[in-house]
Design a protein around this motif. Structure first.
Motif, mmCIF file in Angstrom:
data_model
loop_
_atom_site.group_PDB
_atom_site.id
_atom_site.type_symbol
_atom_site.label_atom_id
_atom_site.label_comp_id
_atom_site.label_asym_id
_atom_site.label_seq_id
_atom_site.Cartn_x
_atom_site.Cartn_y
_atom_site.Cartn_z
ATOM 1 N N GLU A 86 0.828 -1.201 0.000
ATOM 2 C CA GLU A 86 0.000 0.000 0.000
ATOM 3 C C GLU A 86 0.869 1.260 0.000
ATOM 4 O OE1 GLU A 86 -3.515 2.330 0.086
ATOM 5 O OE2 GLU A 86 -3.139 0.223 -0.417
ATOM 6 N N LEU A 87 1.937 1.269 0.759
ATOM 7 C CA LEU A 87 2.817 2.438 0.807
ATOM 8 C C LEU A 87 3.503 2.667 -0.538
ATOM 9 C CD1 LEU A 87 4.452 1.978 4.328
ATOM 10 C CD2 LEU A 87 2.639 3.579 3.676
ATOM 11 N N ARG A 88 3.883 1.603 -1.210
ATOM 12 C CA ARG A 88 4.512 1.741 -2.537
ATOM 13 C C ARG A 88 3.508 2.284 -3.552
ATOM 14 N NH1 ARG A 88 7.719 -3.959 -3.294
ATOM 15 N NH2 ARG A 88 8.577 -2.957 -5.142
ATOM 16 N N GLU A 89 2.276 1.849 -3.437
ATOM 17 C CA GLU A 89 1.241 2.300 -4.362
ATOM 18 C C GLU A 89 0.889 3.765 -4.131
ATOM 19 O OE1 GLU A 89 -1.616 1.974 -7.432
ATOM 20 O OE2 GLU A 89 0.063 0.669 -6.869
ATOM 21 N N ARG A 90 0.945 4.218 -2.894
ATOM 22 C CA ARG A 90 0.494 5.566 -2.557
ATOM 23 C C ARG A 90 1.435 6.665 -3.019
ATOM 24 N NH1 ARG A 90 -2.984 6.146 2.773
ATOM 25 N NH2 ARG A 90 -4.285 4.288 2.559
ATOM 26 N N HIS A 107 -0.499 7.330 -6.203
ATOM 27 C CA HIS A 107 -1.956 7.183 -6.190
ATOM 28 C C HIS A 107 -2.466 7.401 -4.763
ATOM 29 C CE1 HIS A 107 -0.540 4.768 -9.658
ATOM 30 N NE2 HIS A 107 -1.574 5.302 -10.262
ATOM 31 N N ARG A 108 -2.538 8.637 -4.379
ATOM 32 C CA ARG A 108 -3.002 8.953 -3.029
ATOM 33 C C ARG A 108 -4.504 8.715 -2.948
ATOM 34 N NH1 ARG A 108 0.335 13.636 -4.211
ATOM 35 N NH2 ARG A 108 2.436 13.182 -3.497
ATOM 36 N N THR A 109 -4.897 7.956 -1.931
ATOM 37 C CA THR A 109 -6.287 7.515 -1.860
ATOM 38 C C THR A 109 -7.154 8.423 -0.992
ATOM 39 O OG1 THR A 109 -5.854 6.124 0.069
ATOM 40 C CG2 THR A 109 -5.499 5.129 -2.100
ATOM 41 N N ASP A 113 4.927 17.346 -5.688
ATOM 42 C CA ASP A 113 4.421 16.167 -6.397
ATOM 43 C C ASP A 113 4.520 14.909 -5.543
ATOM 44 O OD1 ASP A 113 3.823 17.642 -8.624
ATOM 45 O OD2 ASP A 113 5.532 16.950 -9.816
ATOM 46 N N LEU A 114 5.565 14.841 -4.700
ATOM 47 C CA LEU A 114 5.808 13.626 -3.928
ATOM 48 C C LEU A 114 5.284 13.705 -2.504
ATOM 49 C CD1 LEU A 114 9.384 12.702 -5.203
ATOM 50 C CD2 LEU A 114 7.170 11.854 -5.990
ATOM 51 N N GLY A 115 4.531 14.772 -2.202
ATOM 52 C CA GLY A 115 3.842 14.829 -0.919
ATOM 53 C C GLY A 115 4.638 15.404 0.230
ATOM 54 N N TYR A 116 5.774 16.046 -0.061
ATOM 55 C CA TYR A 116 6.518 16.711 1.009
ATOM 56 C C TYR A 116 5.823 18.015 1.386
ATOM 57 C CZ TYR A 116 10.520 13.577 0.459
ATOM 58 O OH TYR A 116 11.334 12.470 0.433
ATOM 59 N N THR A 117 6.021 18.428 2.622
ATOM 60 C CA THR A 117 5.413 19.684 3.059
ATOM 61 C C THR A 117 6.062 20.870 2.369
ATOM 62 O OG1 THR A 117 6.926 19.713 4.955
ATOM 63 C CG2 THR A 117 4.723 18.798 5.316
ATOM 64 N N ASP A 118 7.343 20.772 2.083
ATOM 65 C CA ASP A 118 8.030 21.845 1.367
ATOM 66 C C ASP A 118 9.373 21.322 0.854
ATOM 67 O OD1 ASP A 118 9.788 21.869 3.591
ATOM 68 O OD2 ASP A 118 8.579 23.404 4.576
ATOM 69 N N GLN A 119 10.097 22.186 0.146
ATOM 70 C CA GLN A 119 11.373 21.800 -0.447
ATOM 71 C C GLN A 119 12.413 21.444 0.612
ATOM 72 O OE1 GLN A 119 12.879 24.554 -3.398
ATOM 73 N NE2 GLN A 119 15.003 24.089 -2.886
ATOM 74 N N SER A 120 12.426 22.178 1.730
ATOM 75 C CA SER A 120 13.426 21.916 2.762
ATOM 76 C C SER A 120 13.241 20.536 3.378
ATOM 77 C CB SER A 120 13.370 22.999 3.840
ATOM 78 O OG SER A 120 12.134 22.966 4.532
ATOM 79 N N HIS A 121 11.993 20.081 3.473
ATOM 80 C CA HIS A 121 11.714 18.740 3.997
ATOM 81 C C HIS A 121 12.333 17.686 3.087
ATOM 82 C CE1 HIS A 121 8.447 15.655 5.370
ATOM 83 N NE2 HIS A 121 9.647 15.336 5.801
ATOM 84 N N LEU A 122 12.164 17.832 1.777
ATOM 85 C CA LEU A 122 12.777 16.916 0.818
ATOM 86 C C LEU A 122 14.297 16.949 0.949
ATOM 87 C CD1 LEU A 122 11.930 16.503 -2.957
ATOM 88 C CD2 LEU A 122 14.276 16.875 -2.219
ATOM 89 N N THR A 123 14.860 18.160 1.001
ATOM 90 C CA THR A 123 16.308 18.306 1.080
ATOM 91 C C THR A 123 16.870 17.642 2.327
ATOM 92 O OG1 THR A 123 16.271 20.368 -0.192
ATOM 93 C CG2 THR A 123 18.200 19.980 1.213
ATOM 94 N N ASN A 124 16.226 17.847 3.450
ATOM 95 C CA ASN A 124 16.709 17.262 4.704
ATOM 96 C C ASN A 124 16.653 15.738 4.676
ATOM 97 O OD1 ASN A 124 17.254 19.768 5.824
ATOM 98 N ND2 ASN A 124 15.247 19.928 6.822
#
Length: 284
Positions: free
Chosen positions: A185-189, A192-194, A251-262
């Motif tokens: 389910e986590l891989r699918e989400r 495809h956010r449900t 696109d990938l569901g992060y709250t912001d760019q800094s969250h992805l970077t960290n």
């Protein structure tokens, strides 16, 4: 010793979510996936195999943000040991290769370790260790059955058959099967956010889901989700090299760019922008 095999083999493509951080290096190897048989698919996620022949003195460092899984492998050449078990990694898994070598690996599903082995996820967490009869007689004997073959497809078929024998001796657990469902389910989400929670989707309590993940992979579902998402980040940074990080983050569901970077820097030791510059230099 040979046998016929109908195993489905395919190369590991640079455009897929493999977690390989420098996918252009795949051209230097012979690397591929083999799907498990349907009867083995509750325990085996994928078989993968790789072989290499590098110039004298050449060394390649290959970091991978791997899927949360325990992997067991048959290894030849300049490798840690003939049989190896690798646990779930918090950072990027790394291997430096040189000379001649090849690996045939079995990436287990969450339910697989408890059937094939007496090891716990905690015993091999963040580690790559030689698999010996002293470490785990059950898992060692399982892998020994496969070493009789040399071709990756033959090894995959031998593993499929060995898995079925193992299940007959030690049944799959409900905890393991639930953890399989959670990871699926986590891989699918990722794409495809449900709009539903895991508890709603799987009709299990949060505590039951948490315990299943901890027992089989050593981490809870939130951590597992972040790890899977990091695989997608690594792919996006290579396949979308000019796109703004803020767009990828959204696109990938992060709250912001800094969250992805960290998250990316914590796992790999390098920022997304620095990684992009490195991959750009390698492919220029």
């Amino acid at each position: 010793m040979t046998r016929s095999s109908d195993a489905r083999k395919r190369p590991i493509a640079t455009s897929e979510r493999s977690g390989v951080l420098y996918p252009e290096r795949l051209a230097r190897y012979q690397a591929g996936w083999i799907d498990p048989s349907p009867a083995a698919s509750a325990m085996i996620d994928q078989y993968w195999h790789v072989s290499w022949a590098l110039e004298d003195g050449e060394r390649l460092d290959q970091p991978i943000i791997d899927l949360p899984a325990v992997t067991v492998s048959i290894e030849e050449g300049e490798v840690p040991a003939p049989l190896v078990v690798t646990g779930v990694q918090c950072g990027a898994w790394r291997r430096t290769i040189g000379g001649l070598g090849r690996v045939f690996a079995i990436r287990l599903r969450p339910a697989g370790l408890a059937v094939l082995s007496d090891l716990t996820p905690a015993q091999v967490a963040d580690a790559t260790v030689p698999l010996t009869a002293e470490l785990d007689p059950r898992l060692h004997a399982f892998m020994q059955r496969i070493t009789a073959y040399t071709d990756p497809a033959e090894r995959a078929q031998a593993a499929n058959e060995a898995v079925q024998r193992a299940i007959a001796e030690r049944a799959l657990t409900s905890t393991g099967l639930l953890a399989n469902d959670v990871l699926d389910e986590l891989r699918e989400r990722i794409h495809h956010r449900t709009g539903t929670t895991l508890t709603e989707r799987l009709a299990r309590s949060e505590r039951t889901i948490q315990r299943a993940c901890l027992d089989t992979l050593g981490h809870g579902p939130k951590w597992l989700s972040r790890r899977i998402r990091l695989q997608e980040v690594a792919l996006a940074l290579v396949t979308r090299p000019t796109e703004e990080l803020a767009v990828i983050a959204a696109d990938l569901g992060y709250t912001d760019q800094s969250h992805l970077t960290n998250d990316f820097r914590t796992a790999t030791g390098i920022t997304p922008n620095a990684y992009r510059r490195t991959t750009s230099n390698l492919t220029a």
